[in-house]
Design a protein around this motif. Sequence first.
Motif, short mmCIF file in Angstrom:
data_model
loop_
_atom_site.label_atom_id
_atom_site.label_comp_id
_atom_site.label_asym_id
_atom_site.label_seq_id
_atom_site.Cartn_x
_atom_site.Cartn_y
_atom_site.Cartn_z
N PHE A 111 0.93 -1.21 -0.05
CA PHE A 111 -0.06 0.06 0.12
C PHE A 111 0.85 1.10 0.02
O PHE A 111 0.30 2.21 -0.46
CB PHE A 111 -1.05 0.04 1.20
CG PHE A 111 -0.56 0.81 2.31
CD1 PHE A 111 0.14 0.28 3.20
CD2 PHE A 111 -0.87 2.11 2.61
CE1 PHE A 111 0.65 0.92 4.34
CE2 PHE A 111 -0.62 2.70 3.64
CZ PHE A 111 0.36 2.11 4.49
N LYS A 112 2.17 1.16 0.25
CA LYS A 112 3.07 2.30 0.23
C LYS A 112 3.11 2.98 -1.02
O LYS A 112 3.22 4.37 -1.35
CB LYS A 112 4.49 1.89 0.61
CG LYS A 112 4.61 1.33 1.95
CD LYS A 112 4.25 2.20 3.19
CE LYS A 112 4.82 1.71 4.38
NZ LYS A 112 4.08 0.38 4.70
N ASP A 113 2.94 2.17 -1.95
CA ASP A 113 2.45 2.90 -3.60
C ASP A 113 1.40 3.84 -3.59
O ASP A 113 1.80 4.78 -4.53
CB ASP A 113 2.35 1.84 -4.57
CG ASP A 113 3.62 0.69 -4.59
OD1 ASP A 113 4.76 1.25 -4.71
OD2 ASP A 113 3.34 -0.55 -4.64
N GLY A 144 10.47 -2.46 5.39
CA GLY A 144 10.39 -3.38 4.58
C GLY A 144 9.71 -2.84 3.04
O GLY A 144 10.19 -2.75 2.05
N ASP A 145 8.44 -1.88 3.31
CA ASP A 145 7.57 -1.69 2.20
C ASP A 145 7.94 -0.38 1.78
O ASP A 145 8.12 0.15 0.49
CB ASP A 145 6.09 -1.93 2.41
CG ASP A 145 5.80 -3.49 2.66
OD1 ASP A 145 6.48 -4.33 1.76
OD2 ASP A 145 4.90 -3.92 3.29
N THR A 146 8.03 0.50 2.64
CA THR A 146 8.28 2.11 2.43
C THR A 146 9.57 2.07 1.38
O THR A 146 9.66 2.80 0.54
CB THR A 146 8.53 2.95 3.55
OG1 THR A 146 7.38 3.07 4.20
CG2 THR A 146 8.91 4.10 3.28
N THR A 266 -1.80 -2.00 11.39
CA THR A 266 -1.29 -0.98 11.50
C THR A 266 0.00 -0.97 12.30
O THR A 266 0.39 -1.76 13.02
CB THR A 266 -1.96 -0.15 12.67
OG1 THR A 266 -3.34 0.20 12.17
CG2 THR A 266 -1.36 1.33 13.29
N GLY A 267 1.04 -0.24 11.96
CA GLY A 267 2.55 -0.10 12.33
C GLY A 267 2.72 1.25 12.84
O GLY A 267 2.95 1.68 14.02
N ASN A 268 2.91 2.23 11.91
CA ASN A 268 3.27 3.64 11.96
C ASN A 268 2.24 4.61 12.27
O ASN A 268 2.40 5.69 12.60
CB ASN A 268 4.43 4.16 10.95
CG ASN A 268 5.83 4.84 11.64
OD1 ASN A 268 5.79 5.02 12.84
ND2 ASN A 268 6.69 5.14 10.58
N PHE A 269 1.22 4.03 12.14
CA PHE A 269 -0.05 4.68 12.32
C PHE A 269 -0.76 5.63 11.27
O PHE A 269 -1.40 6.48 11.37
CB PHE A 269 0.02 5.37 13.78
CG PHE A 269 -1.48 5.37 14.27
CD1 PHE A 269 -2.22 4.47 14.95
CD2 PHE A 269 -1.97 6.65 14.34
CE1 PHE A 269 -3.37 4.59 15.37
CE2 PHE A 269 -3.49 7.04 14.98
CZ PHE A 269 -4.00 5.75 15.48
C1 LIG Z 1 3.41 0.00 6.31
C2 LIG Z 1 2.71 -1.17 6.07
C3 LIG Z 1 1.62 -1.25 7.28
C4 LIG Z 1 1.36 -0.38 8.31
O1 LIG Z 1 0.80 0.93 8.06
P1 LIG Z 1 1.27 2.25 8.87
O2 LIG Z 1 0.66 3.23 7.93
O3 LIG Z 1 2.62 2.32 9.11
O4 LIG Z 1 0.42 1.69 10.02
C5 LIG Z 1 1.03 -2.42 7.16
N1 LIG Z 1 0.85 -3.37 6.19
C6 LIG Z 1 1.91 -3.26 5.21
C7 LIG Z 1 2.04 -4.55 4.31
C8 LIG Z 1 2.84 -2.12 5.01
O5 LIG Z 1 3.75 -2.08 4.18
#
Ligand SMILES: *Cc1c(COP(=O)(O)O)cnc(C)c1O
Length: 496
Positions: A111-113, A144-146, A266-269
Amino acid sequence: MNVMFRSTRNAGNVVTASQAVLKGLAEDGGLYVPEYIPGLDVSLEALADMTYHETAYAVMKQFLSDYTEEELKYCIRCAYDEKFDTPEIVPVHEADGAYYLELFHGATIAFKDMALSILPYLMTTAAKKNQEDREIVILTATSGDTGKAALSGFADVPGTRILVFYPKDGVSAVQEKQMVTQKGDNTCVIGIRGNFDDAQTGVKNLFGDKALGEELHRAGFRFSSANSINIGRLVPQIVYYVYAYGRLLKRRVLKAGEPMNVVVPTGNFGNILAAFYAKNMGLPVGRLICASNENKVLYDFFESGTYDRNREFVLTTSPSMDILVSSNLERLIYRAAGDDAEKNAQLMQELASTGAYTVTPQMRERMKDFCGGFATREQTAQEIGRVYQETGYVLDPHTAVASSVYHAYREAQNDTTPAVIAATASPYKFARSVMEAIDGAYGQMDDFALIDELSKLSGTAVPRAIEEIRNAPVLHDRVIEKEEMEQAVKEFLGIA
Ligand SMILES: *Cc1c(COP(=O)(O)O)cnc(C)c1O
């Protein structure tokens, strides 16, 4: 009227949208937030017939108000093009009593894309608008994804260079291969001996280092950030929640005005905060369900009002959520404190010095639309297996965390409001965890064999992003200690 942006740590630090995009992080260590959250100026009914591009413009122009219509439409057009493998950009897949918002159809299949396809355009446009002629240096820490999404977005963009730090043992095999094979003369990828929080703290320290900033300035560079602390990432993420609502209207799952719940792994929110902003724009969002893995700091926070990072860091099968300090939570804290920069700065100071803080009952009241849940590695694997057996749909581990949390929530609360689950990565990106969850016997195969098996089993084509790295040569193989990050930056820029 122009919406201005303020730092969450200093009410006197006010900039335009384009300046906030250029800067990334405020000088005082705070994050830029809009002075107020603008409302949607299209009717809910109209959303049903709007394309992704139209929705993106309707949402983004409200926040990025010093970009002209022409500039913004140009950025949107360049970002959401054939890099995505479907013209819908974000398909909504109904399965298992929920709506999976597939945010993984871009260049790097996560989803970072969604935000990092457009950030380079927003940033280079902002540089022009602000007569910035220094070269922009993007410094990024990634779980990893960013990293890959930012590399892919900025590779060979004139006037920019990008340096990505990732935790050497904290990303999946495919994630690492995607990054270390990155082409582009302006790119650099370095592994850190440490975890994501080490990488993120290291990058934040570099940003905060005044002497380094001045040295760079003299050499003709300026730092910016592609991390989700940049408002230029947050705003494009609001779009897909508004778009999802339109899709549910179109399918008559909802009538205009009826609420949808949102579930976000959620990770970095950043992702879930975008859903909160969408709600504040007037989108009928009910509960914001924040799903964590075993690094369940956020779950504990929503349960108790205390944020406490003092705990063991767990490496899970959902590495992009292996985070103990969720940067973007600061934007929610600021808002819950009544847009009080002083109060927020004090809590962030406590976090920095003791690793914990507690919010007031009044602040908790203002966050009551959020609720937390978490899934263990075992529950996540079970969820992948269950959804596959029952529906044939294959979830990646991050999405499976959200899916597991959603079903537990729905049962416990008896809440049957239609739910949109943010599907944040393609299962192909985490083929090993996914295939082992479906059948333990797959453990013996190598990563690319597993990918081919996944294709057979799910009846979907192997994404282009995977085919590209299958035989690609490794171009970046440097691994350093976290103390060596500053030196690495200087070497990359040729000012060591
Ligand atoms: C970055 C990421 C998350 C977390 O998203 P945040 O905006 O950091 O909370 C969840 N799943 C995937 C696959 C991601 O790349």
